[in-house]
Design an enzyme around this catalytic site. Sequence first.
Site, PDB file in Angstrom:
ATOM      1  N   TYR A   1       2.458  -2.919 -13.067  1.00  0.00           N
ATOM      2  CA  TYR A   1       1.135  -3.132 -13.673  1.00  0.00           C
ATOM      3  C   TYR A   1       1.048  -2.519 -15.069  1.00  0.00           C
ATOM      4  O   TYR A   1       0.000  -2.048 -15.497  1.00  0.00           O
ATOM      5  CB  TYR A   1       0.018  -2.588 -12.756  1.00  0.00           C
TER       6      TYR A   1
ATOM      7  N   TYR B   1      -8.147   2.088 -13.998  1.00  0.00           N
ATOM      8  CA  TYR B   1      -8.116   2.658 -12.643  1.00  0.00           C
ATOM      9  C   TYR B   1      -8.245   4.173 -12.635  1.00  0.00           C
ATOM     10  O   TYR B   1      -8.142   4.775 -11.572  1.00  0.00           O
ATOM     11  CB  TYR B   1      -6.779   2.333 -11.962  1.00  0.00           C
TER      12      TYR B   1
ATOM     13  N   GLY C   1       0.815  -1.202   0.000  1.00  0.00           N
ATOM     14  CA  GLY C   1       0.000   0.000   0.000  1.00  0.00           C
ATOM     15  C   GLY C   1       0.847   1.249   0.000  1.00  0.00           C
ATOM     16  O   GLY C   1       0.340   2.351   0.090  1.00  0.00           O
TER      17      GLY C   1
ATOM     18  N   ARG D   1      -3.791   0.938 -17.134  1.00  0.00           N
ATOM     19  CA  ARG D   1      -4.075   1.628 -15.864  1.00  0.00           C
ATOM     20  C   ARG D   1      -4.899   2.911 -16.005  1.00  0.00           C
ATOM     21  O   ARG D   1      -5.826   3.118 -15.230  1.00  0.00           O
ATOM     22  CB  ARG D   1      -2.776   1.915 -15.094  1.00  0.00           C
TER      23      ARG D   1
ATOM     24  N   CYS E   1      -9.527   0.303 -30.944  1.00  0.00           N
ATOM     25  CA  CYS E   1     -10.878   0.703 -31.301  1.00  0.00           C
ATOM     26  C   CYS E   1     -11.805   0.627 -30.091  1.00  0.00           C
ATOM     27  O   CYS E   1     -12.717  -0.192 -30.005  1.00  0.00           O
ATOM     28  CB  CYS E   1     -11.362  -0.102 -32.486  1.00  0.00           C
ATOM     29  N   GLU E   2     -11.495   1.444 -29.133  1.00  0.00           N
ATOM     30  CA  GLU E   2     -12.253   1.715 -27.913  1.00  0.00           C
ATOM     31  C   GLU E   2     -11.705   3.074 -27.501  1.00  0.00           C
ATOM     32  O   GLU E   2     -10.632   3.449 -27.951  1.00  0.00           O
ATOM     33  CB  GLU E   2     -11.866   0.777 -26.769  1.00  0.00           C
TER      34      GLU E   2
ATOM     35  N   GLU F   1       5.277  -6.416   1.694  1.00  0.00           N
ATOM     36  CA  GLU F   1       5.280  -6.969   0.335  1.00  0.00           C
ATOM     37  C   GLU F   1       4.903  -5.904  -0.681  1.00  0.00           C
ATOM     38  O   GLU F   1       3.827  -5.951  -1.259  1.00  0.00           O
ATOM     39  CB  GLU F   1       4.353  -8.180   0.258  1.00  0.00           C
ATOM     40  N   PRO F   2       5.795  -4.957  -0.910  1.00  0.00           N
ATOM     41  CA  PRO F   2       5.515  -3.911  -1.886  1.00  0.00           C
ATOM     42  C   PRO F   2       5.713  -4.386  -3.320  1.00  0.00           C
ATOM     43  O   PRO F   2       6.616  -5.185  -3.598  1.00  0.00           O
ATOM     44  CB  PRO F   2       6.563  -2.840  -1.544  1.00  0.00           C
ATOM     45  N   GLY F   3       4.849  -3.908  -4.202  1.00  0.00           N
ATOM     46  CA  GLY F   3       5.039  -4.136  -5.631  1.00  0.00           C
ATOM     47  C   GLY F   3       5.399  -2.809  -6.266  1.00  0.00           C
ATOM     48  O   GLY F   3       6.547  -2.506  -6.583  1.00  0.00           O
TER      49      GLY F   3
HETATM   50  C1  PLP Z   1      -0.886  -6.737  -5.189  1.00  0.00           C
HETATM   51  C2  PLP Z   1      -0.433  -7.159  -3.877  1.00  0.00           C
HETATM   52  C3  PLP Z   1       0.616  -6.473  -3.240  1.00  0.00           C
HETATM   53  C4  PLP Z   1       1.330  -5.294  -3.843  1.00  0.00           C
HETATM   54  O1  PLP Z   1       0.572  -4.138  -3.943  1.00  0.00           O
HETATM   55  P1  PLP Z   1       1.286  -2.795  -4.468  1.00  0.00           P
HETATM   56  O2  PLP Z   1       0.232  -1.774  -4.430  1.00  0.00           O
HETATM   57  O3  PLP Z   1       1.789  -3.041  -5.843  1.00  0.00           O
HETATM   58  O4  PLP Z   1       2.407  -2.489  -3.555  1.00  0.00           O
HETATM   59  C5  PLP Z   1       1.009  -6.944  -2.009  1.00  0.00           C
HETATM   60  N1  PLP Z   1       0.423  -8.019  -1.430  1.00  0.00           N
HETATM   61  C6  PLP Z   1      -0.582  -8.702  -2.009  1.00  0.00           C
HETATM   62  C7  PLP Z   1      -1.170  -9.870  -1.327  1.00  0.00           C
HETATM   63  C8  PLP Z   1      -1.046  -8.288  -3.243  1.00  0.00           C
HETATM   64  O5  PLP Z   1      -2.054  -8.962  -3.813  1.00  0.00           O
END
Ligand code: PLP
Length: 418
Positions: free
Chosen positions: A365, A311, A227, A307, A337-338, A268-270
């Site tokens: 993403y 979103y 988050g 995105r 074509c959208e 767990e950052p993405g």
């Molecule tokens: C998608 C996801 C994340 C990463 O979220 P980000 O907003 O990209 O940091 C972490 N944990 C879980 C379980 C997720 O599904």
Amino acid sequence: MQLTNNRYHLSNGIDPLELVEKYGTPLYVYDTAIIERQYRLMEGSFAVPKLKINYACKANTNINILKVLKNLGAGLDAVSVQEVELGILAGFAPQDIMFTPNCVALDEINAALKLGVRINIDSISILEQFGMEHPHVPVGIRINPHIMAGGNDKISTGHVDSKFGISIHQLPHVFKVIETTGIHIDGLHMHTGSDILDANVFLLAVDILMNVAKNFKYLEYVDFGSGFKVPYREGDIETDLEEVGARISERFNEFCKDYGRELTLIFEPGKFLVSQAGYFFVRANVVKPTPSTVFIGVDSGLNHLIRPMFYNSYHRIENMSGPNGKPRIYTVVGYICETDTFGTNRKIANVEEGDILCLFNAGAYGFAMASNYNSRFRPAEVMVHEGRDYLIRKRETMKDILKNQVEVRFEETVTVES
Ligand SMILES: *Cc1c(COP(=O)(O)O)cnc(C)c1O
């Protein structure tokens, strides 16, 4: 990306226009120096004895990006058994991979278990089934603290109507399952949703989880999910990691003292790790004035970066070919074509047909959500690492479009006459 002398450059002075020349457009480029910066920033913000950063790889699953994060010391957060397999192929030790699926069948969890990874369970039904089959395998559970957080509905996962996690109100049922199956819960997890704007909301969730944790005897870790917000436009609020880090660390260390054991704190950052490292380069095909708007139509669309449409997310757009031109107001759209609008009424340095535009924050993403809609090829991916550029995914060809299609030979069909 820095702008000096009318030219943008990536780390080590690499010129993105040269990459575009070499690899063509549309093109995803990832600068690993930024991934490292973000990883170190996160690592340095938490003062706890045991910290683990698991990269949530659904944001960007190119195997080279996984390897870069592994080399930095990250673990992996996987949401499908295929991501688990990718992680193992990238060289992650199975015990450094956390499998955090949602709404999958027990079969998929069993498949991940066979690969030796850690399991995080998302529903009471699966906890019960898993507990009966494997009472001696320790697992974590995902708790839903019912905190409303997240940048939008689709990525907000902690609220009361959410499909994610086991509700904190169902804890009595969880304890019944523990008692009857003898299953061993070694971790608690929450992930309240992406884009947490307010540090206080996050800390409230942390407090809730810590209060829940007191009731479990055999914990080894607590996982606060992700988050962490990154700025998408100038002036955007960014998660103040220093402040959040200090406050969470204090709360966590206090908890461990009361609990009587040093637990591992997991995040767990993405997006936080890879979003800003990615750039998406496209070419302006047409500049198209209409009675109300000047459109720039580019050689990409929602098939490559969904995105903005999915979103409503904002991606900064700049003209790489002439960054110092006179700014004009444009609406940047794709060729699908959208209605696939990348940005509405944006101030961008004067754009000529053929110019290269860059969409920023494309590392998370972006390619991961790309498709072949309109039978378009997915883009190539390039990684810039320690002063060199590497092609890390080839541009697709017609072969890829047809790969799994099975053609019926109509000419061989025999018509039976009566
Ligand atoms: C998608 C996801 C994340 C990463 O979220 P980000 O907003 O990209 O940091 C972490 N944990 C879980 C379980 C997720 O599904």
